[in-house]
Design a protein around this motif. Structure first.
Motif, short mmCIF file in Angstrom:
data_model
loop_
_atom_site.label_atom_id
_atom_site.label_comp_id
_atom_site.label_asym_id
_atom_site.label_seq_id
_atom_site.Cartn_x
_atom_site.Cartn_y
_atom_site.Cartn_z
N GLN A 21 0.82 -1.26 -0.04
CA GLN A 21 -0.05 0.24 0.18
C GLN A 21 0.88 1.16 -0.01
O GLN A 21 0.50 2.25 -0.72
CB GLN A 21 -0.84 0.04 0.98
CG GLN A 21 -2.00 1.15 1.37
CD GLN A 21 -2.85 1.01 2.63
OE1 GLN A 21 -2.62 0.53 3.33
NE2 GLN A 21 -4.02 1.87 2.12
N GLY A 22 2.05 1.42 0.70
CA GLY A 22 3.05 2.49 0.72
C GLY A 22 3.50 2.75 -0.57
O GLY A 22 3.60 3.86 -0.97
N LYS A 23 3.97 1.55 -1.03
CA LYS A 23 4.58 1.70 -2.51
C LYS A 23 3.72 2.22 -3.34
O LYS A 23 3.83 2.99 -4.36
CB LYS A 23 5.44 0.29 -2.82
CG LYS A 23 6.54 -0.15 -1.99
CD LYS A 23 7.50 0.71 -2.21
CE LYS A 23 8.87 0.14 -1.27
NZ LYS A 23 9.97 0.85 -1.30
N TRP A 24 2.34 1.65 -3.42
CA TRP A 24 1.25 2.07 -4.37
C TRP A 24 1.16 3.37 -4.28
O TRP A 24 0.88 4.14 -5.31
CB TRP A 24 0.17 1.25 -4.17
CG TRP A 24 -0.94 1.36 -5.07
CD1 TRP A 24 -1.96 2.34 -5.16
CD2 TRP A 24 -1.16 0.73 -6.34
NE1 TRP A 24 -2.79 2.26 -6.08
CE2 TRP A 24 -2.15 1.41 -6.79
CE3 TRP A 24 -0.40 -0.11 -7.02
CZ2 TRP A 24 -2.53 1.08 -8.28
CZ3 TRP A 24 -0.91 -0.59 -8.37
CH2 TRP A 24 -1.96 -0.09 -8.90
N PRO A 29 0.57 8.51 -8.09
CA PRO A 29 0.79 9.81 -8.82
C PRO A 29 1.44 10.16 -9.92
O PRO A 29 1.27 10.87 -10.65
CB PRO A 29 1.33 10.92 -7.42
CG PRO A 29 0.70 10.04 -6.36
CD PRO A 29 1.15 8.49 -6.90
N GLU A 30 2.51 9.42 -9.96
CA GLU A 30 3.62 9.50 -11.35
C GLU A 30 3.47 8.54 -12.13
O GLU A 30 3.90 8.46 -13.31
CB GLU A 30 5.05 9.22 -10.43
CG GLU A 30 5.34 10.43 -9.40
CD GLU A 30 6.84 9.97 -8.70
OE1 GLU A 30 7.23 8.97 -9.09
OE2 GLU A 30 7.05 10.40 -7.81
N GLN A 31 2.30 7.92 -11.91
CA GLN A 31 2.16 6.54 -12.71
C GLN A 31 3.37 5.79 -13.27
O GLN A 31 3.44 5.38 -14.27
CB GLN A 31 1.29 7.07 -14.04
CG GLN A 31 0.04 7.82 -13.89
CD GLN A 31 -0.65 8.33 -15.13
OE1 GLN A 31 -0.15 8.36 -16.14
NE2 GLN A 31 -1.95 8.58 -14.91
N GLN A 32 3.79 5.30 -12.16
CA GLN A 32 5.08 4.51 -12.26
C GLN A 32 4.56 3.03 -12.21
O GLN A 32 3.62 2.79 -11.47
CB GLN A 32 6.23 5.15 -11.33
CG GLN A 32 6.99 6.28 -11.52
CD GLN A 32 7.50 6.31 -12.87
OE1 GLN A 32 8.13 5.59 -13.20
NE2 GLN A 32 7.49 7.53 -13.49
N PRO A 33 5.39 2.16 -12.93
CA PRO A 33 5.01 0.83 -12.66
C PRO A 33 5.38 0.23 -11.31
O PRO A 33 6.56 0.80 -10.62
CB PRO A 33 5.84 0.05 -13.89
CG PRO A 33 6.89 1.08 -14.14
CD PRO A 33 6.36 2.42 -13.83
N LEU A 34 4.81 -0.66 -10.90
CA LEU A 34 5.10 -1.40 -9.40
C LEU A 34 5.75 -2.74 -9.77
O LEU A 34 4.78 -3.74 -9.99
CB LEU A 34 3.79 -1.34 -8.49
CG LEU A 34 4.08 -2.11 -7.06
CD1 LEU A 34 5.42 -1.20 -6.35
CD2 LEU A 34 2.84 -2.15 -6.51
N PRO A 35 6.98 -2.75 -9.62
CA PRO A 35 7.47 -4.29 -10.20
C PRO A 35 7.00 -5.29 -8.77
O PRO A 35 7.13 -4.64 -7.57
CB PRO A 35 9.05 -4.21 -10.12
CG PRO A 35 8.98 -2.88 -9.68
CD PRO A 35 8.11 -2.09 -9.45
#
Length: 53
Positions: A21-24, A29-35
């Protein structure tokens, strides 16, 4: 509540959920991928519980 399994020293589900949840929230907001890599430890746990340690 503990964040690690006492036997395996692997982080438990509540710890995983909180970190995810913290990483998400940080990346959304930056629309970065979450590996993300998930590893099923059921077989490991079953073998460890049945061992003669």
């Amino acid at each position: 509540m503990a964040n690690l399994n006492g036997l395996t020293q692997v982080a438990n589900r509540p710890c995983f959920d909180g970190r995810l949840q913290g990483k998400w929230k940080r990346l959304a907001p930056e629309q970065q991928p979450l590996p993300l890599i998930l590893y099923l430890t059921t077989m490991f746990r079953a073998k460890l519980m049945n061992s003669d340690i």
